[in-house]
Scaffold this active site. Structure first.
Site, PDB file in Angstrom:
ATOM      1  N   SER A  66       5.306  -6.914   3.546  1.00 39.54           N
ATOM      2  CA  SER A  66       5.866  -7.210   4.862  1.00 39.54           C
ATOM      3  C   SER A  66       6.645  -8.537   4.825  1.00 39.54           C
ATOM      4  O   SER A  66       6.408  -9.393   3.955  1.00 39.54           O
ATOM      5  CB  SER A  66       4.735  -7.296   5.885  1.00 39.54           C
ATOM      6  OG  SER A  66       3.812  -8.272   5.476  1.00 39.54           O
ATOM      7  N   PHE A 120       0.810  -1.223   0.000  1.00 35.77           N
ATOM      8  CA  PHE A 120       0.000   0.000   0.000  1.00 35.77           C
ATOM      9  C   PHE A 120       0.839   1.267   0.000  1.00 35.77           C
ATOM     10  O   PHE A 120       0.361   2.327  -0.394  1.00 35.77           O
ATOM     11  CB  PHE A 120      -0.945   0.020   1.224  1.00 35.77           C
ATOM     12  CG  PHE A 120      -0.286   0.479   2.502  1.00 35.77           C
ATOM     13  CD1 PHE A 120      -0.129   1.837   2.765  1.00 35.77           C
ATOM     14  CD2 PHE A 120       0.216  -0.426   3.426  1.00 35.77           C
ATOM     15  CE1 PHE A 120       0.500   2.274   3.935  1.00 35.77           C
ATOM     16  CE2 PHE A 120       0.840  -0.005   4.589  1.00 35.77           C
ATOM     17  CZ  PHE A 120       0.987   1.345   4.842  1.00 35.77           C
ATOM     18  N   CYS A 171       9.526   1.851   3.447  1.00 33.99           N
ATOM     19  CA  CYS A 171      10.428   0.756   3.819  1.00 33.99           C
ATOM     20  C   CYS A 171      11.838   1.263   4.039  1.00 33.99           C
ATOM     21  O   CYS A 171      12.662   0.571   4.617  1.00 33.99           O
ATOM     22  CB  CYS A 171      10.430  -0.313   2.742  1.00 33.99           C
ATOM     23  SG  CYS A 171      11.127   0.284   1.210  1.00 33.99           S
ATOM     24  N   GLU A 209       9.134  -4.199  13.200  1.00 38.21           N
ATOM     25  CA  GLU A 209       8.863  -3.111  12.259  1.00 38.21           C
ATOM     26  C   GLU A 209       7.547  -2.450  12.671  1.00 38.21           C
ATOM     27  O   GLU A 209       6.521  -3.124  12.770  1.00 38.21           O
ATOM     28  CB  GLU A 209       8.739  -3.650  10.829  1.00 38.21           C
ATOM     29  CG  GLU A 209       8.462  -2.535   9.827  1.00 38.21           C
ATOM     30  CD  GLU A 209       8.296  -3.015   8.394  1.00 38.21           C
ATOM     31  OE1 GLU A 209       7.661  -4.072   8.173  1.00 38.21           O
ATOM     32  OE2 GLU A 209       8.775  -2.310   7.479  1.00 38.21           O
ATOM     33  N   GLU A 212      -5.035  -3.676  -1.975  1.00 35.66           N
ATOM     34  CA  GLU A 212      -6.468  -3.388  -1.968  1.00 35.66           C
ATOM     35  C   GLU A 212      -6.783  -2.120  -1.177  1.00 35.66           C
ATOM     36  O   GLU A 212      -7.903  -1.626  -1.202  1.00 35.66           O
ATOM     37  CB  GLU A 212      -7.263  -4.591  -1.447  1.00 35.66           C
ATOM     38  CG  GLU A 212      -6.934  -5.044  -0.025  1.00 35.66           C
ATOM     39  CD  GLU A 212      -5.732  -6.002   0.074  1.00 35.66           C
ATOM     40  OE1 GLU A 212      -4.700  -5.738  -0.560  1.00 35.66           O
ATOM     41  OE2 GLU A 212      -5.836  -7.002   0.806  1.00 35.66           O
ATOM     42  N   LYS A 264      -0.978  -6.962  -9.252  1.00 31.18           N
ATOM     43  CA  LYS A 264      -1.987  -7.045  -8.180  1.00 31.18           C
ATOM     44  C   LYS A 264      -1.602  -5.969  -7.156  1.00 31.18           C
ATOM     45  O   LYS A 264      -0.707  -6.151  -6.345  1.00 31.18           O
ATOM     46  CB  LYS A 264      -1.927  -8.449  -7.536  1.00 31.18           C
ATOM     47  CG  LYS A 264      -3.196  -8.926  -6.871  1.00 31.18           C
ATOM     48  CD  LYS A 264      -3.725  -8.066  -5.746  1.00 31.18           C
ATOM     49  CE  LYS A 264      -2.975  -8.198  -4.455  1.00 31.18           C
ATOM     50  NZ  LYS A 264      -3.464  -7.231  -3.416  1.00 31.18           N
TER      51      LYS A 264
HETATM   52  P1  NAD Z   1       1.472  -6.553   3.137  1.00 24.72           P
HETATM   53  O1  NAD Z   1       2.509  -7.602   3.233  1.00 24.72           O
HETATM   54  O2  NAD Z   1       0.358  -6.556   4.109  1.00 24.72           O
HETATM   55  O3  NAD Z   1       0.782  -6.570   1.674  1.00 24.72           O
HETATM   56  C1  NAD Z   1       1.555  -6.579   0.498  1.00 24.72           C
HETATM   57  C2  NAD Z   1       0.760  -7.266  -0.607  1.00 24.72           C
HETATM   58  O4  NAD Z   1       0.518  -8.622  -0.220  1.00 24.72           O
HETATM   59  C3  NAD Z   1      -0.591  -6.624  -0.869  1.00 24.72           C
HETATM   60  O5  NAD Z   1      -0.820  -6.595  -2.254  1.00 24.72           O
HETATM   61  C4  NAD Z   1      -1.569  -7.563  -0.156  1.00 24.72           C
HETATM   62  O6  NAD Z   1      -2.826  -7.620  -0.792  1.00 24.72           O
HETATM   63  C5  NAD Z   1      -0.876  -8.902  -0.232  1.00 24.72           C
HETATM   64  N1  NAD Z   1      -1.172  -9.769   0.921  1.00 24.72           N
HETATM   65  C6  NAD Z   1      -1.431  -9.364   2.201  1.00 24.72           C
HETATM   66  N2  NAD Z   1      -1.647 -10.435   2.987  1.00 24.72           N
HETATM   67  C7  NAD Z   1      -1.510 -11.536   2.208  1.00 24.72           C
HETATM   68  C8  NAD Z   1      -1.606 -12.938   2.455  1.00 24.72           C
HETATM   69  N3  NAD Z   1      -1.872 -13.416   3.660  1.00 24.72           N
HETATM   70  N4  NAD Z   1      -1.403 -13.781   1.418  1.00 24.72           N
HETATM   71  C9  NAD Z   1      -1.112 -13.318   0.193  1.00 24.72           C
HETATM   72  N5  NAD Z   1      -1.014 -11.986  -0.096  1.00 24.72           N
HETATM   73  C10 NAD Z   1      -1.204 -11.110   0.895  1.00 24.72           C
HETATM   74  O7  NAD Z   1       2.262  -5.142   3.171  1.00 24.72           O
HETATM   75  P2  NAD Z   1       1.634  -3.683   3.217  1.00 24.72           P
HETATM   76  O8  NAD Z   1       1.097  -3.432   4.573  1.00 24.72           O
HETATM   77  O9  NAD Z   1       0.777  -3.435   2.026  1.00 24.72           O
HETATM   78  O10 NAD Z   1       2.964  -2.816   2.998  1.00 24.72           O
HETATM   79  C11 NAD Z   1       3.835  -2.464   4.029  1.00 24.72           C
HETATM   80  C12 NAD Z   1       4.991  -3.442   4.127  1.00 24.72           C
HETATM   81  O11 NAD Z   1       5.714  -3.482   2.892  1.00 24.72           O
HETATM   82  C13 NAD Z   1       6.014  -3.036   5.169  1.00 24.72           C
HETATM   83  O12 NAD Z   1       6.423  -4.191   5.846  1.00 24.72           O
HETATM   84  C14 NAD Z   1       7.149  -2.460   4.353  1.00 24.72           C
HETATM   85  O13 NAD Z   1       8.417  -2.500   4.964  1.00 24.72           O
HETATM   86  C15 NAD Z   1       7.096  -3.314   3.150  1.00 24.72           C
HETATM   87  N6  NAD Z   1       7.734  -2.668   2.019  1.00 24.72           N
HETATM   88  C16 NAD Z   1       8.960  -3.132   1.653  1.00 24.72           C
HETATM   89  C17 NAD Z   1       9.631  -2.523   0.612  1.00 24.72           C
HETATM   90  C18 NAD Z   1      10.979  -3.013   0.195  1.00 24.72           C
HETATM   91  O14 NAD Z   1      11.460  -2.552  -0.815  1.00 24.72           O
HETATM   92  N7  NAD Z   1      11.612  -3.907   0.913  1.00 24.72           N
HETATM   93  C19 NAD Z   1       9.032  -1.450  -0.079  1.00 24.72           C
HETATM   94  C20 NAD Z   1       7.767  -1.022   0.314  1.00 24.72           C
HETATM   95  C21 NAD Z   1       7.120  -1.648   1.379  1.00 24.72           C
END
Ligand code: NAD
Length: 508
Positions: A239, A162, A294, A394, A189, A186
């Site tokens: 994450s 997000f 991040c 985090e 959401e 994808k």
């Molecule tokens: P998230 O892991 O909750 O979601 C990321 C994606 O995974 C979304 O598209 C979501 O729909 C999907 N998703 C969520 N739960 C899922 C599941 N159980 N099974 C399959 N798919 C699932 O992360 P977020 O809250 O959207 O974003 C924040 C996180 O992203 C933080 O941890 C941040 O550090 C990380 N991030 C990392 C980088 C990097 O370059 N390392 C860059 C940006 C964000």
């Protein structure tokens, strides 16, 4: 401009935010929808369709059907489309920034900033011909030449978080597409509209239908892509627990996978550093985008005796920050959802229980915006124990922890013992210490007097340890390699003198 993301239905209500399949908005099965919030107003403004298995099938089938023609289109023409997309994006990025702010909450200038960083990768992709050049060795054996080619994979999936609704997908799709692949994106959401807007703009730039697809949804959509036999590669950002799941599941299904995870980024401050520069940098990197980056700095590691002075300077700067609706003239917006806001705020209680000193408590914030917004002000916590969850987990919000150490060595040992290895920075005026840090610290991206060391698009982005699963980082040369597969060709042009049977390997 009215786009498919703000189209009213027959009764004048807004239709749900659609998928983008075959170059058109599609609501698909739409049996499930999700709420999309305006975080600064604290209310649901739209619904987004959430894919079921038949939507996944339609998205992948469309991308698969588009692949052969797209792969065979000349590289020059593929690059030209990227160039037109870059020009359109540059002219119209204000519209995209407004969409991002209305669903994510970050201030408009920061939304524009993320688009600009994504645009860098589009610019890189306009020159992809240079990076796709193969190698050639003449006369490796008598009259035999060997050369290598890089070719696209097919349908590739991108799953994004997000916090950067535009930039993160742009780390990947410009290179994937220019290299001849077709893409199914994808998006999160929580802020799904930016992806559809991008799809419309790519179409306007001349991209054939089906080359770029947006599949809206949650775990059902993600699992559908991970398991689909026609999806050849997965790029994921999110994450750490989900990144690990994505990595393992995609690999089990025979896919190439890069899964970028979470972070806990430290800023090591040596006693000789310019503390005003450090305080400015800590505030910018700790609270920009409400800490939902991040590469945000979440821990300041102060080498004594400077911690008291540094904490006072950071506190002074926090007092001058304006928190409010990102469409107004503010420095920091709300958090993305109420649930996330409450989770981040809960770490302040944890800090108190663990004996840390809450210097600035963001729960006291008075925001310039709707009282229902998901507000949490900048929070500064000093004397944080490295055993506290405030340090080990985090938090992903505007919470800056200060840990005091006695020496450079203690600081580096602390950073190297963490679970994550995304980014880190050292602040010092000692070139020798900075060089030593760059060699000794076990982290993927390092800043020297630069708090958020996000490499430019010609280099590759990614962390170490639990911040990246897989061996390929995003964009730059690693991005090109990830989205292509190599072929080696051994060629000999025969004349009659080459006849004869010989079952051995040729020797010379
Ligand atoms: P998230 O892991 O909750 O979601 C990321 C994606 O995974 C979304 O598209 C979501 O729909 C999907 N998703 C969520 N739960 C899922 C599941 N159980 N099974 C399959 N798919 C699932 O992360 P977020 O809250 O959207 O974003 C924040 C996180 O992203 C933080 O941890 C941040 O550090 C990380 N991030 C990392 C980088 C990097 O370059 N390392 C860059 C940006 C964000």
């Amino acid at each position: 401009m009215t786009t498919s993301i703000d189209a009213p239905d027959r009764d004048g209500a807004l239709t749900p935010i659609p998928h983008w399949i075959g170059g058109a908005p599609v609501t698909g099965a739409a049996e499930r929808t999700g709420d999309v919030f305006d975080p600064a107003r604290g209310r649901v403004t739209r619904q987004v369709v959430l894919a079921d298995a038949s939507d996944v099938e339609a998205a992948v089938a469309s991308a698969k059907a588009a692949f052969p023609q797209w792969r065979d289109m000349s590289l020059a023409r593929r690059q030209a489309i990227m160039f037109r997309f870059r020009e359109l994006l540059d002219a119209r990025k204000g519209e995209l920034a407004e969409i991002i702010t209305s669903e994510h909450g970050k201030v408009l200038s920061d939304a524009l900033g993320e688009i600009t960083r994504g645009q860098e990768v589009v610019e890189f992709a306009t020159g992809l011909a240079h990076h796709l050049k193969g190698e050639y060795s003449e006369q490796v054996s008598t009259d035999v030449d060997v050369y290598s080619l890089r070719q696209p994979l097919g349908v590739v999936g991108i799953i994004s978080p997000f916090n950067f609704p535009a930039m993160v997908s742009m780390w990947f799709f410009p290179i994937a597409i220019a290299a001849g692949n077709t893409v199914v994106l994808k998006p999160s959401e929580k802020d799904p509209s930016a992806a559809v807007w991008i799809g419309e703009l790519l179409k306007e730039a001349g991209l054939p239908d089906g080359v770029f697809t947006v599949l809206q949804g949650d775990k059902v959509a993600v699992d559908g892509l991970l398991e689909h036999p026609d999806v050849r590669a997965i790029s994921f950002v999110g994450s750490t627990p989900i990144a690990q799941y994505i990595y393992e599941t995609a690999a089990r299904h025979g896919k190439r996978v890069q899964a970028l995870g979470g972070a806990k980024n430290h800023m090591l401050v040596l006693p000789d550093a310019d503390l005003d520069l450090v305080a400015d940098s800590a505030v910018n990197a700790g609270f920009g985008s409400a800490g939902e980056r991040c590469m945000a700095i979440s821990v300041v590691v102060a080498v004594e005796p400077i911690a008291d002075e540094l904490v006072a300077k950071v506190r002074e700067r926090i007092a001058g920050l304006r928190i409010g609706d990102g469409r107004r003239s503010c420095d920091m917006g709300p958090l993305v959802t109420r649930q996330h806001r409450d989770k981040v705020a809960s770490y302040i209680d944890i800090a108190i229980a663990d004996g840390a000193e809450v210097v600035v408590d963001g729960r006291d914030v008075v925001a310039d915006g709707d009282p229902n917004g998901f507000w949490l002000g900048p929070t500064l916590i000093d004397r944080v124990s490295t055993a506290s969850r405030v340090y080990t987990e985090e938090i992903f919000g505007p919470v800056l922890a200060v840990v005091r150490v006695a020496s450079y060595e203690d600081g580096v040992a602390l950073i190297n013992s963490g679970a994550f290895g995304n980014g880190t920075a050292i602040f010092t005026n000692d070139g020798g210490a900075a060089r030593r840090f760059q060699r000794e610290v076990e982290v993927g991206m390092i800043g020297i007097n630069v708090p958020i060391p996000v490499p430019v698009a010609t280099f590759s982005f990614g962390g170490w340890r639990q911040s990246l699963f897989g061996d390929a980082k995003a964009h730059g040369s690693e991005g090109v390699k990830f989205y292509t597969q190599q072929k080696a060709v051994t060629a000999r042009w025969l004349d009659p003198s080459h006849g004869g049977v010989d079952l051995g390997f040729p020797q010379n």
